[in-house]
Design an enzyme around this catalytic site. Structure first.
Site, PDB file in Angstrom:
ATOM      1  N   GLY A 489       0.824  -1.201   0.000  1.00  0.00           N
ATOM      2  CA  GLY A 489       0.000   0.000   0.000  1.00  0.00           C
ATOM      3  C   GLY A 489       0.854   1.245   0.000  1.00  0.00           C
ATOM      4  O   GLY A 489       2.016   1.231   0.419  1.00  0.00           O
ATOM      5  N   GLY A 491       0.366   5.607   0.714  1.00  0.00           N
ATOM      6  CA  GLY A 491      -0.622   6.603   1.101  1.00  0.00           C
ATOM      7  C   GLY A 491       0.020   7.849   1.642  1.00  0.00           C
ATOM      8  O   GLY A 491       1.243   7.995   1.612  1.00  0.00           O
ATOM      9  N   GLY A 492      -0.813   8.718   2.135  1.00  0.00           N
ATOM     10  CA  GLY A 492      -0.359  10.009   2.611  1.00  0.00           C
ATOM     11  C   GLY A 492       0.718   9.904   3.671  1.00  0.00           C
ATOM     12  O   GLY A 492       1.584  10.771   3.781  1.00  0.00           O
ATOM     13  N   PHE A 493       0.672   8.853   4.457  1.00  0.00           N
ATOM     14  CA  PHE A 493       1.626   8.781   5.550  1.00  0.00           C
ATOM     15  C   PHE A 493       2.875   7.993   5.189  1.00  0.00           C
ATOM     16  O   PHE A 493       3.823   7.963   5.944  1.00  0.00           O
ATOM     17  CB  PHE A 493       0.964   8.158   6.778  1.00  0.00           C
ATOM     18  CG  PHE A 493      -0.142   9.004   7.315  1.00  0.00           C
ATOM     19  CD1 PHE A 493       0.161  10.211   7.929  1.00  0.00           C
ATOM     20  CD2 PHE A 493      -1.455   8.623   7.201  1.00  0.00           C
ATOM     21  CE1 PHE A 493      -0.847  11.016   8.420  1.00  0.00           C
ATOM     22  CE2 PHE A 493      -2.458   9.428   7.690  1.00  0.00           C
ATOM     23  CZ  PHE A 493      -2.170  10.630   8.299  1.00  0.00           C
ATOM     24  N   GLY A 494       2.875   7.323   4.068  1.00  0.00           N
ATOM     25  CA  GLY A 494       4.054   6.569   3.682  1.00  0.00           C
ATOM     26  C   GLY A 494       3.676   5.245   3.047  1.00  0.00           C
ATOM     27  O   GLY A 494       2.507   4.957   2.821  1.00  0.00           O
ATOM     28  N   THR A 495       4.711   4.465   2.750  1.00  0.00           N
ATOM     29  CA  THR A 495       4.498   3.210   2.045  1.00  0.00           C
ATOM     30  C   THR A 495       4.383   2.070   3.044  1.00  0.00           C
ATOM     31  O   THR A 495       5.022   2.082   4.086  1.00  0.00           O
ATOM     32  CB  THR A 495       5.693   2.966   1.107  1.00  0.00           C
ATOM     33  OG1 THR A 495       5.885   4.142   0.342  1.00  0.00           O
ATOM     34  CG2 THR A 495       5.434   1.800   0.182  1.00  0.00           C
ATOM     35  N   VAL A 496       3.555   1.093   2.690  1.00  0.00           N
ATOM     36  CA  VAL A 496       3.341  -0.047   3.588  1.00  0.00           C
ATOM     37  C   VAL A 496       3.892  -1.313   2.944  1.00  0.00           C
ATOM     38  O   VAL A 496       3.655  -1.575   1.763  1.00  0.00           O
ATOM     39  CB  VAL A 496       1.837  -0.237   3.872  1.00  0.00           C
ATOM     40  CG1 VAL A 496       1.638  -1.306   4.932  1.00  0.00           C
ATOM     41  CG2 VAL A 496       1.212   1.065   4.306  1.00  0.00           C
ATOM     42  N   LYS A 510       4.879   0.097   8.108  1.00  0.00           N
ATOM     43  CA  LYS A 510       4.585   1.373   7.463  1.00  0.00           C
ATOM     44  C   LYS A 510       5.792   2.290   7.635  1.00  0.00           C
ATOM     45  O   LYS A 510       6.172   2.593   8.767  1.00  0.00           O
ATOM     46  CB  LYS A 510       3.346   1.977   8.116  1.00  0.00           C
ATOM     47  CG  LYS A 510       2.905   3.264   7.495  1.00  0.00           C
ATOM     48  CD  LYS A 510       1.482   3.599   7.898  1.00  0.00           C
ATOM     49  CE  LYS A 510       0.669   3.936   6.678  1.00  0.00           C
ATOM     50  NZ  LYS A 510      -0.726   3.704   6.766  1.00  0.00           N
ATOM     51  N   ASP A 621      -9.073  10.986   8.306  1.00  0.00           N
ATOM     52  CA  ASP A 621      -8.916  10.344   7.001  1.00  0.00           C
ATOM     53  C   ASP A 621      -9.740   9.060   6.954  1.00  0.00           C
ATOM     54  O   ASP A 621      -9.229   7.992   6.659  1.00  0.00           O
ATOM     55  CB  ASP A 621      -7.424  10.068   6.752  1.00  0.00           C
ATOM     56  CG  ASP A 621      -7.134   9.944   5.260  1.00  0.00           C
ATOM     57  OD1 ASP A 621      -8.043  10.220   4.447  1.00  0.00           O
ATOM     58  OD2 ASP A 621      -6.008   9.560   4.910  1.00  0.00           O
TER      59      ASP A 621
END
Ligand SMILES: *[C@@H]1O[C@H](CO)[C@@H](O)[C@H](O)[C@H]1NC(C)=O
Ligand SMILES: *[C@@H]1O[C@H](CO)[C@@H](O)[C@H](O)[C@H]1NC(C)=O
Ligand SMILES: *[C@@H]1O[C@H](CO)[C@@H](O)[C@H](O)[C@H]1NC(C)=O
Ligand SMILES: *[C@@H]1O[C@H](CO)[C@@H](O)[C@H](O)[C@H]1NC(C)=O
Ligand SMILES: *[C@@H]1O[C@H](CO)[C@@H](O)[C@H](O)[C@H]1NC(C)=O
Ligand SMILES: *[C@@H]1O[C@H](CO)[C@@H](O)[C@H](O)[C@H]1NC(C)=O
Ligand SMILES: *[C@@H]1O[C@H](CO)[C@@H](O)[C@H](O)[C@H]1NC(C)=O
Ligand SMILES: *[C@@H]1O[C@H](CO)[C@@H](O)[C@H](O)[C@H]1NC(C)=O
Ligand SMILES: *[C@@H]1O[C@H](CO)[C@@H](O)[C@H](O)[C@H]1NC(C)=O
Length: 816
Positions: A489, A491-496, A510, A621
């Site tokens: 994944g 997203g806004g907070f970083g990659t997972v 994450k 979010d």
């Protein structure tokens, strides 16, 4: 003595300084032998060197002619003094009393009759004859110190182990025995324990305990005025002073569910905790009626003892039944027979855990509470003629239907082309399967619940026992994720990334970007996130902070995010030529029951974040991508608490765009504060999407070619004006919508969504209320039509913003 204590209780929080406000009091820096006696009506106070604390006589608000000699925080909450210590709390004096230092050097608070009220033993020190108030709030006379005799409150840096008196609530009902256990009126069992005794509180918000353990406040690190008080409701709370509001805020508390505090309700009553406003109420079980405001009595006394009936109450625990005894290995009917054989048996609790614990409740039923963590089922003994049809207590039934259950295998959706009769057969089968598996897995469910019960009870801000929040090294995580190769994944907070730990646990790692603050701040935030335990929140297991790297290690939630399940549009027209890969990627279709459970689970999780975590945690979010589904389709909300980790400037400059386009509440585009109601709005959109099976903004682009079109208003008109629910239902499972079985459920979801989507934040319900609306435990009045927000009332620029934002596809998910 008790009436008198009560007297004080009623008033202590409400002291008015009518006299001292009119005239500035005379200020003493010490009270010594050369001063004359100090009478209650004398307008003078003793101040600490920097005027943080004051000591003197305070009138009782309920009875202004009676006084206590107290220490309070000076100059704050002025019409409601924050008393931290009281000399004569159990015997207030009238104006004829006086505080004197006798020629012998003995300090005494004496009445006219010469009775000495304080100190209880004579304190005489010829060489130190002045009463002084230290900057810490400690009132000292010679070797006597108020810190050694705490009343209701412990102040920062007060040595708790020195105390020669047990901390008690002002009403005398609750005690903090051995500085570690909260006990009620001498009841032999505590209702809360810290495990290790408290040592001290510091002004940064840390409560140190024995064995190097500690509790921390939600505002740890800020130097503020603080106090640890055993309140009259029996809860121990750490408060910090908010100077901007001139108020005390709770930043740590011992007990979260106030119903766990013994004595909250009286005999036979069941305590119900209301999370939205942290209030409690006492309700009577079926077959009982109120005998006082908090106790209940039988409607029909137990007479024919051989022919009693039993009412089954789920999630009810009477924790203080007299003389209760537990017997193992009995069947339900044997257990019932045992109870019937005892004349004073009031009922029994039965635990279906293989060991078949049977607990007989004798004589009386005390300290009842409703709690989803209860492991037993309560069988309440009533007279055989008792048929309580309208019991006050109705709390036990909803949870079984709605809580995350049991493993359910979902079949592929029936194809549109096939005959409806066939569909009905399939759907009926799904329901039957659910029912059967529901019964079959009931014990599994209970077991699981037990686990979460423990979490729920400890979800306070307690530092978790060593090991539960693990600090990983970067190398370890690199290893676990095979050098960060399996991206699941972005997203806004970083990659997972997906990874497997050494112990075999599958995790989602994450890698955060743009994280503010140093290691200490990160650590504090992560600790707070890790303490949020809820069945419907993704668990944080660990973290890594090395150099500038910030990684969070979460449990891996296998089924991926909700969007993958509800936005499968092509399924309507099954393509028989699909490749095997496409078929394999296809997700099962979620039926109405499961959708409902998902909605409710998410609502509860967010309500928990908003209302039960001391610090209000806004999610900011909420969207289907952040709702992950466990293998039993139990929803788990991810990315909570992360909004706080972002850099400050990010929050300032980008805050209005931090949420995902399409899920933003109107206030993001207006100069209005973002509050928990903004999350409620986003959740409302998610609810509609769960029902409709398509994205709010997709429809805007594809189906209706108009900027004026607004999904919530459209849905409102369909449901409430045209009375045509069918039009908004997800076409994939529309045919399985059985109006008798599902109407109520879908109707509740849609109505609740409409309330969440109200344009003005203040018109939206709180998340706790939303959860109740979905549960069906509150009546939902007809909502108002949600109005479109960004077209008419904003200037052109904001129209552009709103419209262009709907075009970015959000991607932020923990797993595929
Ligand atoms: C006085 O303060 C206490 C807490 O410090 C608060 O609970 C109470 O509501 C206040 N009373 C009034 C009348 O403001
Ligand atoms: C009390 O006594 C102290 C020391 O003897 C003196 O400094 C102070 O002024 C006196 N205060 C009053 C109010 O008499
Ligand atoms: C009182 O305040 C002064 C200046 O703010 C400070 O330097 C001093 O340490 C304080 N004294 C105490 C006892 O806190
Ligand atoms: C104060 O109380 C005492 C009894 O404790 C009583 O004798 C006296 O008259 C009271 N004084 C006033 C002013 O009420
Ligand atoms: C106070 O008096 C006691 C004996 O009465 C003595 O032991 C002590 O040292 C004295 N303290 C001071 C500070 O003079
Ligand atoms: C508190 O008091 C106890 C007993 O007098 C003493 O052993 C301990 O060192 C004190 N702790 C602190 C932090 O002052
Ligand atoms: C207080 O704790 C002590 C030691 O744990 C225990 O023996 C005692 O019974 C407790 N008192 C009450 C009132 O619970
Ligand atoms: C406890 O129950 C037993 C048997 O029912 C009874 O004999 C005994 O007196 C009870 N004890 C108390 C303290 O009530
Ligand atoms: C009932 O509550 C008590 C006290 O909290 C607890 O020890 C007990 O395990 C609970 N019983 C069940 C069946 O959950």
């Amino acid at each position: 003595m008790y009436p008198l204590i009560f007297f004080i209780i009623l008033s202590i929080s409400n002291l008015h300084f009518s006299k001292s406000q009119l005239q500035k009091p005379k200020v003493l820096s010490s009270f010594s032998i050369s001063n004359s006696s100090w009478t209650p009506t004398e307008n003078q106070i003793l101040l600490s060197p920097n005027s943080t604390f004051a000591a003197g006589f305070l009138p009782l608000p309920s009875s202004p002619n009676l006084y206590t000699f107290s220490v309070w925080y000076y100059g704050i909450t002025e019409n409601n003094a924050t008393i931290v210590w009281t000399a004569n709390y159990d015997s207030p004096v009238n104006s004829s009393a006086s505080l004197i230092i006798k020629p012998t050097g003995e300090l005494s608070l004496s009445t006219l009759s010469g009775k000495n009220l304080w100190p209880s033993r004579p304190v005489s020190r010829r060489n130190t004859t002045a009463l002084i108030l230290q900057e810490s709030g400690n009132l000292v006379f010679g070797d006597w110190a108020s810190f050694d005799y705490p009343t209701t409150t412990i102040l920062p840096n007060q040595n708790i182990t020195n105390a020669k008196r047990v901390l008690s609530s002002m009403n005398g009902k609750f005690k903090f025995n051995e500085s570690k256990e909260l006990v009620y009126n001498g009841d032999p069992d505590y209702y809360w324990t810290a495990d290790n005794a408290f040592l001290k509180v510091d002004d940064q918000g840390r409560i140190s305990k024995e064995n190097f353990q500690s509790f921390i406040s939600s505002d740890l690190g800020d130097q503020k005025l603080r106090r640890l008080t055993l309140d009259e409701d029996g809860n121990l709370r750490l408060y910090s002073y908010d100077s901007s509001l001139d108020q005390w805020a709770t930043v740590w508390q011992a007990v979260f569910n106030l119903c766990q505090i013994k004595g909250t309700c009286g005999a036979n009553a069941i305590c119900m905790y209301e999370t939205s406003d942290s209030s409690t109420s006492c309700v009577c079980p079926p077959g009982f009626k109120k005998s006082s405001h908090d106790s209940c009595e039988r409607k029909i006394p137990l007479t024919d003892l051989k022919n009693s009936n039993f009412f089954r109450l789920e999630y009810v625990n009477f924790t203080g039944a007299a003389n209760s005894s537990s017997i193992q290995d009995l069947t339900l009917s044997d257990c019932q027979a045992k109870c019937l054989a005892e004349d004073n048996c009031q009922g029994f609790q039965f635990k279906y855990d293989g060991k078949n614990d049977c607990i007989l409740l004798m004589e009386r039923l005390d300290y009842g509470l409703w709690s989803p963590g209860t492991e037993t089922v309560m069988f309440l003994r009533v007279d055989s003629s008792e048929t309580d049809e309208n019991p006050e207590f109705t709390g036990m039934t909803t949870l079984m239907e709605t809580a995350c259950p049991v493993t359910i295998k979902l079949p592929l959706p029936p194809e549109e082309s096939r005959a409806t009769t066939r569909n009905i057969v399939i759907i009926t089968t799904i329901f039957a399967a659910e029912l059967i598996s529901g019964i079959f897995f009931f014990w599994a469910f209970l077991k699981k619940y037990t686990k979460y019960r423990d979490m729920a009870w400890t979800f306070g801000l307690e530092v978790m026992p060593a090991g539960s929040l693990k600090k990983f090294s970067y190398a370890e995580l690199k290893d676990a994720t095979k050098n960060f190769s399996d991206v699941i994944g972005k997203g806004g907070f970083g990659t997972v990334y997906k990874g497997v730990l050494g112990d075999g646990r599958v995790v989602a790692v994450k890698a955060l970007k743009n994280v503010a603050g140093g290691d200490a701040d990160f650590w504090a935030e992560v600790n707070i996130i890790a303490r949020m335990h809820h069945l419907n929140l993704v668990r944080l297991w660990g973290f890594c902070t090395e150099k500038n790297r910030r990684l969070l290690v979460y449990e891996h939630v296998p089924n991926g995010s909700l969007d993958k399940f509800i936005f499968q549009r092509d399924l309507v027209n099954l393509d028989l030529d699909e490749s095997p890969q496409e078929l394999a990627d296809r997700k099962p279709v979620l039926d109405w029951n499961i959708r409902y459970r998902i909605a409710l689970g998410v609502a509860r999780a967010i309500a928990y974040l908003h209302e039960e975590c001391l610090e209000w945690v806004l999610h900011c979010d909420i969207k289907p991508e952040n709702i992950l589904l466990g293998d039993d389709f139990c929803p788990k909300v991810s990315d909570f608490g992360l909004a706080k980790l972002k850099k400050k400037e990010d929050i300032v400059t980008k805050s209005r765009f931090r949420g995902t386009p399409g899920y933003l509440a109107p206030e993001w585009l207006r100069p209005e504060p973002i509050t928990s109601k903004s999350d409620v709005y986003s959740f409302g959109l998610v609810l509609l999407e769960i029902v409709a099976g398509k994205r709010n903004f997709d429809q805007q682009n594809s189906e209706v070619d108009s900027h004026e079109w607004y999904f919530p208003s459209w849905a409102f008109d369909k449901v409430f004006k045209e009375m045509n629910v069918d039009d908004i239902l997800d076409p994939i499972i529309k045919h399985s919508y059985d109006s008798t079985a599902h109407f109520d459920m879908v109707n509740r979801i849609v109505k609740t969504a409409m309330w969440c989507l109200q344009d003005r934040a203040e018109n939206r319900p709180t998340m706790g209320k939303v959860a109740k609306m979905l549960e069906g435990t509150v009546e939902i009045i007809e909502p108002k039509r949600p109005t479109i927000f960004f077209i008419r009332d904003e200037d052109d620029k904001s129209i552009n913003v709103a419209v262009s934002m709907t075009q970015t596809q959000p991607i932020d998910t923990l797993s595929k």
